[in-house]
Design a protein around this motif. Structure first.
Motif, PDB file in Angstrom:
ATOM      1  N   VAL A  86      35.598  47.080  90.657  1.00  0.00           N
ATOM      2  CA  VAL A  86      35.890  45.679  91.018  1.00  0.00           C
ATOM      3  C   VAL A  86      34.630  44.939  91.469  1.00  0.00           C
TER       4      VAL A  86
ATOM      5  N   ALA B 285      43.415  47.745  88.421  1.00  0.00           N
ATOM      6  CA  ALA B 285      43.156  47.135  89.734  1.00  0.00           C
ATOM      7  C   ALA B 285      44.064  45.937  90.002  1.00  0.00           C
TER       8      ALA B 285
ATOM      9  N   PHE C 290      44.122  53.760 104.598  1.00  0.00           N
ATOM     10  CA  PHE C 290      44.307  53.683 103.135  1.00  0.00           C
ATOM     11  C   PHE C 290      44.788  52.302 102.709  1.00  0.00           C
TER      12      PHE C 290
ATOM     13  N   GLY D 242      46.454  48.715  95.595  1.00  0.00           N
ATOM     14  CA  GLY D 242      47.024  47.545  94.922  1.00  0.00           C
ATOM     15  C   GLY D 242      46.028  46.394  94.860  1.00  0.00           C
TER      16      GLY D 242
HETATM   17  C1  LIG Z   1      46.820  50.063  91.867  1.00  0.00           C
HETATM   18  C2  LIG Z   1      45.585  49.811  92.674  1.00  0.00           C
HETATM   19  C3  LIG Z   1      44.948  48.584  92.584  1.00  0.00           C
HETATM   20  C4  LIG Z   1      43.804  48.326  93.328  1.00  0.00           C
HETATM   21  N1  LIG Z   1      43.209  47.100  93.235  1.00  0.00           N
HETATM   22  C5  LIG Z   1      42.106  46.835  93.998  1.00  0.00           C
HETATM   23  C6  LIG Z   1      41.484  45.563  93.953  1.00  0.00           C
HETATM   24  O1  LIG Z   1      41.904  44.652  93.255  1.00  0.00           O
HETATM   25  N2  LIG Z   1      40.372  45.355  94.722  1.00  0.00           N
HETATM   26  C7  LIG Z   1      39.860  46.347  95.496  1.00  0.00           C
HETATM   27  O2  LIG Z   1      38.850  46.120  96.175  1.00  0.00           O
HETATM   28  N3  LIG Z   1      40.418  47.568  95.549  1.00  0.00           N
HETATM   29  C8  LIG Z   1      41.525  47.831  94.823  1.00  0.00           C
HETATM   30  N4  LIG Z   1      42.092  49.067  94.881  1.00  0.00           N
HETATM   31  C9  LIG Z   1      41.408  50.110  95.637  1.00  0.00           C
HETATM   32  C10 LIG Z   1      42.010  50.354  96.999  1.00  0.00           C
HETATM   33  O3  LIG Z   1      41.936  49.209  97.820  1.00  0.00           O
HETATM   34  C11 LIG Z   1      41.321  51.562  97.685  1.00  0.00           C
HETATM   35  O4  LIG Z   1      39.930  51.374  97.762  1.00  0.00           O
HETATM   36  C12 LIG Z   1      41.565  52.853  96.940  1.00  0.00           C
HETATM   37  O5  LIG Z   1      42.939  52.979  96.710  1.00  0.00           O
HETATM   38  C13 LIG Z   1      41.017  54.059  97.732  1.00  0.00           C
HETATM   39  O6  LIG Z   1      41.642  54.152  98.945  1.00  0.00           O
HETATM   40  P1  LIG Z   1      40.893  54.145 100.367  1.00  0.00           P
HETATM   41  O7  LIG Z   1      39.425  53.860 100.088  1.00  0.00           O
HETATM   42  O8  LIG Z   1      41.548  53.118 101.187  1.00  0.00           O
HETATM   43  O9  LIG Z   1      41.130  55.518 100.848  1.00  0.00           O
HETATM   44  C14 LIG Z   1      43.263  49.337  94.167  1.00  0.00           C
HETATM   45  C15 LIG Z   1      43.900  50.569  94.259  1.00  0.00           C
HETATM   46  C16 LIG Z   1      45.047  50.816  93.536  1.00  0.00           C
HETATM   47  C17 LIG Z   1      45.727  52.170  93.652  1.00  0.00           C
END
Ligand SMILES: Cc1cc2nc3c(=O)[nH]c(=O)nc-3n(C[C@H](O)[C@H](O)[C@H](O)COP(=O)(O)O)c2cc1C
Ligand SMILES: Nc1ncnc2c1ncn2[C@@H]1O[C@H](COP(=O)(O)OP(=O)(O)OP(=O)(O)O)[C@@H](O)[C@H]1O
Length: 275
Positions: free
Chosen positions: A71, A108, A135, A138
């Motif tokens: 992202v 993402a 955590f 989304g």
């Molecule tokens: C379906 C999904 C969509 C995500 N979309 C984004 C996003 O648009 N922008 C972002 O910075 N991180 C996004 N993430 C990453 C999460 O915010 C997070 O960094 C990732 O799930 C790892 O978890 P943690 O670092 O909180 O442990 C997404 C994660 C998932 C599972």
């Protein structure tokens, strides 16, 4: 810490297409898990406890590449581990399956509720979801542990938000370990990882260990290393080398091993100390 892996399945699923359609319910633990550090290890332990309590297997879901890189967040996302090693470490801790979800710009954009329905409920059959208290998931990282709890109530899975494991400098995280490496602080990285930082790559006849793009290397300088083990997709082979080797990280980011007769081939290197 190391579970008896022989009785476990040690499956690696690359994407949801690899997940068997007839899958039974299971415990799911979620996050990037790069390096599988001491905080991750504790979280996995809690997931396994929950699995034992419910009599269910445990799957670890990891995202690849690192979401922040995809992202475009201005964060260091250099990899502490290859996917294969991440899976090996997770299996060694006792998880049954590792599911690698390709993290794309399209993925993402999934809203938290869509991710929960499409991935956790319909494909992975989550009976319980175990994550750290920080955590997020989304689109735009909008989902939190509270979001998961709310969705868990609706779909009938339980949620465990685990307190973060801390060291002297705060909560252990992959970002913290990357920072230690950038400063050449191998000891700090080792404390947070619970083992030396390990690099997997290909050793050339000229003694260069060629590692995948985006691998986290320590600051340029001289280090003591040990050719330890190399990861193939499903095995870790021990290499009979006990001597430490002189390792040089060049200013242009190459890794040169000062060996008298380098044996070309896949190789793994533990980085032990600064020289
Ligand atoms: C379906 C999904 C969509 C995500 N979309 C984004 C996003 O648009 N922008 C972002 O910075 N991180 C996004 N993430 C990453 C999460 O915010 C997070 O960094 C990732 O799930 C790892 O978890 P943690 O670092 O909180 O442990 C997404 C994660 C998932 C599972
Ligand atoms: N110190 C910790 N103690 C317990 N759980 C943790 C800790 N750090 C992360 N977790 C949890 O482990 C899972 C995987 O974490 P993840 O690898 O995404 O985080 P991280 O180590 O902070 O990585 P990064 O620094 O790259 O964002 C997530 O559920 C997260 O909440």
């Amino acid at each position: 810490m190391t579970a008896p892996t022989t009785t476990r399945t040690r499956q690696l699923w690359h994407g949801l297409a690899d997940v068997p359609a007839e899958l039974g319910p299971r415990v799911v633990t979620l996050g990037v898990f790069d390096g599988v550090h001491r905080g991750h290890a504790q979280l996995i332990g809690r997931a396994l406890d929950t699995g034992r309590e419910l009599g269910l297997p445990t799957v670890l879901v990891t995202f690849d590449p690192h979401p922040a890189r995809v992202v475009g967040l201005p964060r260091d996302t250099a990899a502490l581990s290859t996917i294969e090693r991440r899976a090996e470490l997770a299996w060694d801790h006792g998880v049954d399956q590792v599911c690698v979800l390709p993290f794309t710009k399209t993925f993402a954009r999934l809203e938290p509720a869509e991710f929960v329905t499409e991935v956790l409920v319909e494909r992975l059959r989550a009976a319980a979801v175990v994550v750290g208290e920080n955590f997020t998931f989304g689109h735009r990282g909008a989902g939190t542990v509270d979001t998961l709890r709310w969705l868990g109530d609706r779909h009938g899975f339980r949620v465990l938000g685990v307190e973060l494991v801390r060291g002297a400098d705060g909560a252990f995280s992959s970002t913290y370990i990357r920072g230690c490496l950038r400063r050449g602080d191998l000891e700090g990285a080792r404390r947070a990882l619970g083992r030396p930082h390990h690099l997997d790559g290909y050793l050339t006849a000229g003694g260069e260990l060629v590692v995948p793009e985006h691998t986290a290397l320590p600051a340029p300088g001289r280090y003591a290393g040990r050719l330890a083990s190399r990861c193939t997709e499903h095995t870790v082979d021990t290499v009979d080398t006990v001597d430490t080797v002189d390792v040089e990280v060049t200013p242009d980011g190459r890794l040169v091993l000062h060996l008298s007769r380098p044996q070309p081939g896949p190789a793994g290197l533990d980085l032990l100390a600064t020289r």
